[in-house]
Design an enzyme around this catalytic site. Sequence first.
Site, PDB file in Angstrom:
ATOM      1  N   GLY A 157       0.762  14.365  14.569  1.00  0.00           N
ATOM      2  CA  GLY A 157       0.054  14.825  13.383  1.00  0.00           C
ATOM      3  C   GLY A 157      -1.418  14.477  13.427  1.00  0.00           C
ATOM      4  O   GLY A 157      -1.858  13.649  14.226  1.00  0.00           O
ATOM      5  N   ASP A 158      -2.148  15.128  12.546  1.00  0.00           N
ATOM      6  CA  ASP A 158      -3.554  14.811  12.361  1.00  0.00           C
ATOM      7  C   ASP A 158      -3.927  15.149  10.925  1.00  0.00           C
ATOM      8  O   ASP A 158      -3.476  16.159  10.383  1.00  0.00           O
ATOM      9  CB  ASP A 158      -4.446  15.585  13.332  1.00  0.00           C
ATOM     10  CG  ASP A 158      -5.858  15.018  13.365  1.00  0.00           C
ATOM     11  OD1 ASP A 158      -5.999  13.827  13.719  1.00  0.00           O
ATOM     12  OD2 ASP A 158      -6.796  15.740  13.004  1.00  0.00           O
TER      13      ASP A 158
END
Length: 190
Positions: free
Chosen positions: A68-69
């Site tokens: 994720g980011d």
Amino acid sequence: MRLILASASPRRRDLLGQIGVVPDAVDPADIDETPHKAELPSVYAARVAAEKGALVAGRHAGALVLSGDTVVAAGRRILPKAEAEDEARACLSLLSGRRHRVFSAITLIDGKGVARHRLSTNIVTFKPLDRSEIDAYIASDEWRGKAGGYAIQGRAAGLIRAIQGSHSAIMGLPLYETRALLKAAGYSLD
């Protein structure tokens, strides 16, 4: 089915725990996170999440890899993960009294290498911040390493007038989308 979390973030591990998921391993991806020229914040978040996942999936054949980011954006401007007081102060001053977007992208790569992506778009509104409020928040040191120079799960919660969207996504992992991807990939959540 082994689940690898491609993130060093303790927040992401804690958030996964909220939906009963404990990764079998944590293997952070070390990639260049420099935005491309004129790259939109939502596109940047999705690209970085996908690149992290692809890198880590290459090290764990047959496993599910979750990456994720999270990006804080003021208009088209991507705010940094503040590492210095002046960065955090500049972010808070910019966000003071205004709405901004938080994009939280996730990628789940299954054991066959099929990647699925989701993007959660959220709006956060800060109250107008006076100098003493910014000084006090800077003194707390919880801004360090946080996108946009704040952590919604900490003291900054008292400075945020409203959110539209997912609280968990603003923290760093959209749980609704994460759960849906895991279920679609056959990961047991019961």
